[in-house]
Write an enzyme that holds these catalytic residues in place. Structure first.
Site, PDB file in Angstrom:
ATOM      1  N   SER A 109       0.826  -1.204   0.000  1.00 58.07           N
ATOM      2  CA  SER A 109       0.000   0.000   0.000  1.00 58.07           C
ATOM      3  C   SER A 109       0.864   1.259   0.000  1.00 58.07           C
ATOM      4  O   SER A 109       1.922   1.306   0.622  1.00 58.07           O
ATOM      5  CB  SER A 109      -0.888   0.020   1.250  1.00 58.07           C
ATOM      6  OG  SER A 109      -1.437   1.307   1.441  1.00 58.07           O
ATOM      7  N   TYR A 133      -1.781   5.887  -5.481  1.00 58.08           N
ATOM      8  CA  TYR A 133      -2.856   6.864  -5.646  1.00 58.08           C
ATOM      9  C   TYR A 133      -2.276   8.020  -6.447  1.00 58.08           C
ATOM     10  O   TYR A 133      -1.056   8.224  -6.474  1.00 58.08           O
ATOM     11  CB  TYR A 133      -3.318   7.404  -4.278  1.00 58.08           C
ATOM     12  CG  TYR A 133      -4.160   6.439  -3.463  1.00 58.08           C
ATOM     13  CD1 TYR A 133      -5.389   5.983  -3.910  1.00 58.08           C
ATOM     14  CD2 TYR A 133      -3.718   6.020  -2.206  1.00 58.08           C
ATOM     15  CE1 TYR A 133      -6.159   5.123  -3.142  1.00 58.08           C
ATOM     16  CE2 TYR A 133      -4.488   5.155  -1.429  1.00 58.08           C
ATOM     17  CZ  TYR A 133      -5.715   4.716  -1.902  1.00 58.08           C
ATOM     18  OH  TYR A 133      -6.479   3.868  -1.142  1.00 58.08           O
ATOM     19  N   THR A 159      -5.196   2.525  -7.689  1.00 60.09           N
ATOM     20  CA  THR A 159      -6.505   2.421  -7.035  1.00 60.09           C
ATOM     21  C   THR A 159      -7.358   3.608  -7.452  1.00 60.09           C
ATOM     22  O   THR A 159      -6.963   4.763  -7.255  1.00 60.09           O
ATOM     23  CB  THR A 159      -6.333   2.369  -5.503  1.00 60.09           C
ATOM     24  OG1 THR A 159      -5.574   1.199  -5.194  1.00 60.09           O
ATOM     25  CG2 THR A 159      -7.674   2.299  -4.796  1.00 60.09           C
ATOM     26  N   LYS A 230      -7.245  -0.995 -10.023  1.00 63.25           N
ATOM     27  CA  LYS A 230      -7.976  -1.629  -8.918  1.00 63.25           C
ATOM     28  C   LYS A 230      -9.204  -0.800  -8.580  1.00 63.25           C
ATOM     29  O   LYS A 230      -9.084   0.391  -8.267  1.00 63.25           O
ATOM     30  CB  LYS A 230      -7.055  -1.712  -7.686  1.00 63.25           C
ATOM     31  CG  LYS A 230      -7.731  -2.184  -6.394  1.00 63.25           C
ATOM     32  CD  LYS A 230      -6.686  -2.339  -5.291  1.00 63.25           C
ATOM     33  CE  LYS A 230      -7.263  -2.828  -3.987  1.00 63.25           C
ATOM     34  NZ  LYS A 230      -7.978  -1.798  -3.223  1.00 63.25           N
ATOM     35  N   HIS A 254     -13.089  -2.055  -2.680  1.00 63.62           N
ATOM     36  CA  HIS A 254     -12.307  -1.546  -1.552  1.00 63.62           C
ATOM     37  C   HIS A 254     -12.781  -2.196  -0.234  1.00 63.62           C
ATOM     38  O   HIS A 254     -12.817  -1.553   0.813  1.00 63.62           O
ATOM     39  CB  HIS A 254     -12.411  -0.018  -1.462  1.00 63.62           C
ATOM     40  CG  HIS A 254     -11.158   0.667  -1.045  1.00 63.62           C
ATOM     41  ND1 HIS A 254     -10.260   1.222  -1.926  1.00 63.62           N
ATOM     42  CD2 HIS A 254     -10.607   0.872   0.189  1.00 63.62           C
ATOM     43  CE1 HIS A 254      -9.248   1.774  -1.263  1.00 63.62           C
ATOM     44  NE2 HIS A 254      -9.423   1.567   0.028  1.00 63.62           N
TER      45      HIS A 254
HETATM   46  C1  FNR Z   1      -7.883  -1.349   2.516  1.00 60.87           C
HETATM   47  N1  FNR Z   1      -7.853  -1.273   1.119  1.00 60.87           N
HETATM   48  C2  FNR Z   1      -6.902  -0.466   0.515  1.00 60.87           C
HETATM   49  N2  FNR Z   1      -6.813  -0.417  -0.845  1.00 60.87           N
HETATM   50  C3  FNR Z   1      -5.867   0.327  -1.448  1.00 60.87           C
HETATM   51  O1  FNR Z   1      -5.808   0.344  -2.673  1.00 60.87           O
HETATM   52  N3  FNR Z   1      -4.987   1.057  -0.704  1.00 60.87           N
HETATM   53  C4  FNR Z   1      -4.997   1.055   0.645  1.00 60.87           C
HETATM   54  O2  FNR Z   1      -4.168   1.704   1.286  1.00 60.87           O
HETATM   55  C5  FNR Z   1      -6.006   0.295   1.297  1.00 60.87           C
HETATM   56  N4  FNR Z   1      -6.092   0.282   2.650  1.00 60.87           N
HETATM   57  C6  FNR Z   1      -6.993  -0.546   3.277  1.00 60.87           C
HETATM   58  C7  FNR Z   1      -7.002  -0.633   4.657  1.00 60.87           C
HETATM   59  C8  FNR Z   1      -7.854  -1.517   5.292  1.00 60.87           C
HETATM   60  C9  FNR Z   1      -7.821  -1.609   6.788  1.00 60.87           C
HETATM   61  C10 FNR Z   1      -8.732  -2.324   4.531  1.00 60.87           C
HETATM   62  C11 FNR Z   1      -9.645  -3.327   5.196  1.00 60.87           C
HETATM   63  C12 FNR Z   1      -8.739  -2.234   3.161  1.00 60.87           C
HETATM   64  C13 FNR Z   1      -8.724  -2.153   0.304  1.00 60.87           C
HETATM   65  C14 FNR Z   1      -8.070  -3.523   0.072  1.00 60.87           C
HETATM   66  O3  FNR Z   1      -7.010  -3.417  -0.837  1.00 60.87           O
HETATM   67  C15 FNR Z   1      -9.040  -4.563  -0.497  1.00 60.87           C
HETATM   68  O4  FNR Z   1      -9.709  -4.024  -1.596  1.00 60.87           O
HETATM   69  C16 FNR Z   1     -10.056  -5.094   0.502  1.00 60.87           C
HETATM   70  O5  FNR Z   1      -9.532  -5.134   1.803  1.00 60.87           O
HETATM   71  C17 FNR Z   1     -10.482  -6.500   0.102  1.00 60.87           C
HETATM   72  O6  FNR Z   1     -11.492  -6.967   0.920  1.00 60.87           O
HETATM   73  P1  FNR Z   1     -11.251  -7.992   2.151  1.00 60.87           P
HETATM   74  O7  FNR Z   1     -10.291  -9.071   1.697  1.00 60.87           O
HETATM   75  O8  FNR Z   1     -10.723  -7.172   3.262  1.00 60.87           O
HETATM   76  O9  FNR Z   1     -12.616  -8.518   2.373  1.00 60.87           O
END
Ligand code: FNR
Length: 359
Positions: A109, A133, A159, A230, A254
């Site tokens: 990330s 981003y 993303t 994404k 997300h």
């Molecule tokens: C995320 N997600 C996310 N996506 C991204 O592109 N950059 C990021 O910094 C983050 N940060 C983030 C933090 C937390 C705590 C969560 C739960 C999610 C989204 C992540 O990449 C992903 O799309 C989802 O978490 C997938 O779903 P599940 O596996 O958590 O159900």
């Protein structure tokens, strides 16, 4: 005290809920608004039934696959999630070591609490993509792209579902932000100068909500790395991604943290796979909790899936070892499901496995 036997991913979820602070747990668990989409990501998998084939000699099942031409041990990688140091003191360094050991893909990330240099040094042989981003200050985006390319990251994951941050009620109630001993290390010195209102421990309004398809050409001009988008949920945007020369799509909402009302990702997958028709790879994240979820996503056309929260629960349990255990359990469950469904390798997983009459 006696070691707990971790049997499935929800065991790690329970452990994390018990051991993390309330604010941290709430932050990881959060969905937007009423959490309909977050919850539907899981429920939608449970509505799907399989059509297993029998008597197919499943004495050996091979879970290996490739993503963007690189072999990984099984079709599950780590989705980008922010702030791993909140779950475990070593943070992303532990995640990187675990994914290197298991030989799968780790999407780092932008909001990591270890720097990309620390992550690469900790697991030099790991296969990694970097999640990006686009900032209002384009120089910032440009610099990080060049940095991760020089460090050997193999792809950029852009993303696109965060023009603004979704409304996560508990984070507002808790006034969640990064504790003072942690920071977004990739932007040391940069964000600090930007004193002003904060959101999630980073300066508010840094992301550029004006980003549009023309910025894809700008990004392509900066890098030779493959670009994966994404956050696509419709066939229209999937077609535009192909037309813009994108190398892959992650079907994602997300984790239900942005637009409450988005479809479950497994429900959005088919129209995207049908539109793309194999021209680029399609991946999925959101709600993967068992080996049969992985099998269903592959049967509906995903090349690979990614886990977000479960990796963080693994970290909260035991750092590197915990993430390895989460991945190992998913791998074992996936292999077993393949065998029980009559699939000897991932190329035998296809739509015939899905009982469409029930859907
Ligand atoms: C995320 N997600 C996310 N996506 C991204 O592109 N950059 C990021 O910094 C983050 N940060 C983030 C933090 C937390 C705590 C969560 C739960 C999610 C989204 C992540 O990449 C992903 O799309 C989802 O978490 C997938 O779903 P599940 O596996 O958590 O159900």
């Amino acid at each position: 005290c006696a070691e707990m036997a971790m049997v499935c991913l929800t065991d790690f979820e329970e452990y994390a809920k018990e051991h993390l602070s309330k604010a941290t747990w709430d932050y990881y668990a959060a969905g937007a608004d009423e959490c309909c989409t977050r919850d539907d990501n899981l429920l939608a998998f449970k509505r799907i039934r399989l059509r297993p084939r029998i008597l197919r000699d499943v004495s050996v099942c091979d879970t290996r696959t490739t993503v963007q031409g690189t072999e990984i041990s099984f079709p599950v990688g780590i989705a980008p999630t922010a702030f791993h140091c909140l779950a475990w003191h070593e943070g992303e360094v532990a995640t990187a070591r675990a994914t290197e050991a298991v030989n799968t893909c780790y999407i780092t990330s932008t909001y990591s609490t270890c720097s990309v240099e620390e992550i690469v040094a900790a697991a030099p042989g790991g296969y990694r993509w970097f999640q990006l981003y686009v900032y209002r200050n384009r120089k910032l985006s440009e610099q990080i792209v060049h940095r991760v390319e020089a460090l050997g990251y193999q792809a950029l994951v852009l993303t696109v579902d965060v023009p603004y941050t979704g409304k996560r009620r508990n984070d507002i109630r808790n006034q969640f932000k990064l504790p003072p001993h942690l920071r977004v290390k990739n932007f040391d010195g940069v964000f600090e100068e930007n004193a002003g209102p904060e959101e999630y421990g980073v300066p508010a309004n840094t992301l550029d909500p004006s980003i549009s398809w023309k910025d894809i050409y700008w990004l392509q001009s900066l890098t030779r790395l493959p670009i994966i988008i994404k956050g696509i949920l419709t066939k229209e945007d999937a077609e535009l991604a192909v037309e813009h020369g994108i190398q892959g799509i992650i079907v994602s909402n997300h984790g239900g943290r942005q637009l409450d009302g988005d479809p479950a990702t497994i429900d959005a997958l088919s129209e995207i796979v049908d539109t793309v028709q194999g021209r680029i790879e399609v991946y999925l994240d959101g709600g993967i909790r068992t080996g049969s979820d992985v099998l269903k996503a592959l049967a509906l056309g995903a090349k690979c899936v990614f886990i977000g929260r479960p990796a963080v629960w693994g970290l909260a349990y035991k750092g590197e070892e915990g993430v390895r255990e989460v991945l190992q359990i998913l791998n074992d469950e996936f292999r077993l499901c393949m065998a029980l469904a009559g699939c000897r390798n991932v190329s035998e997983i296809n739509r015939n496995l899905i009982q469409f009459s029930k859907l």
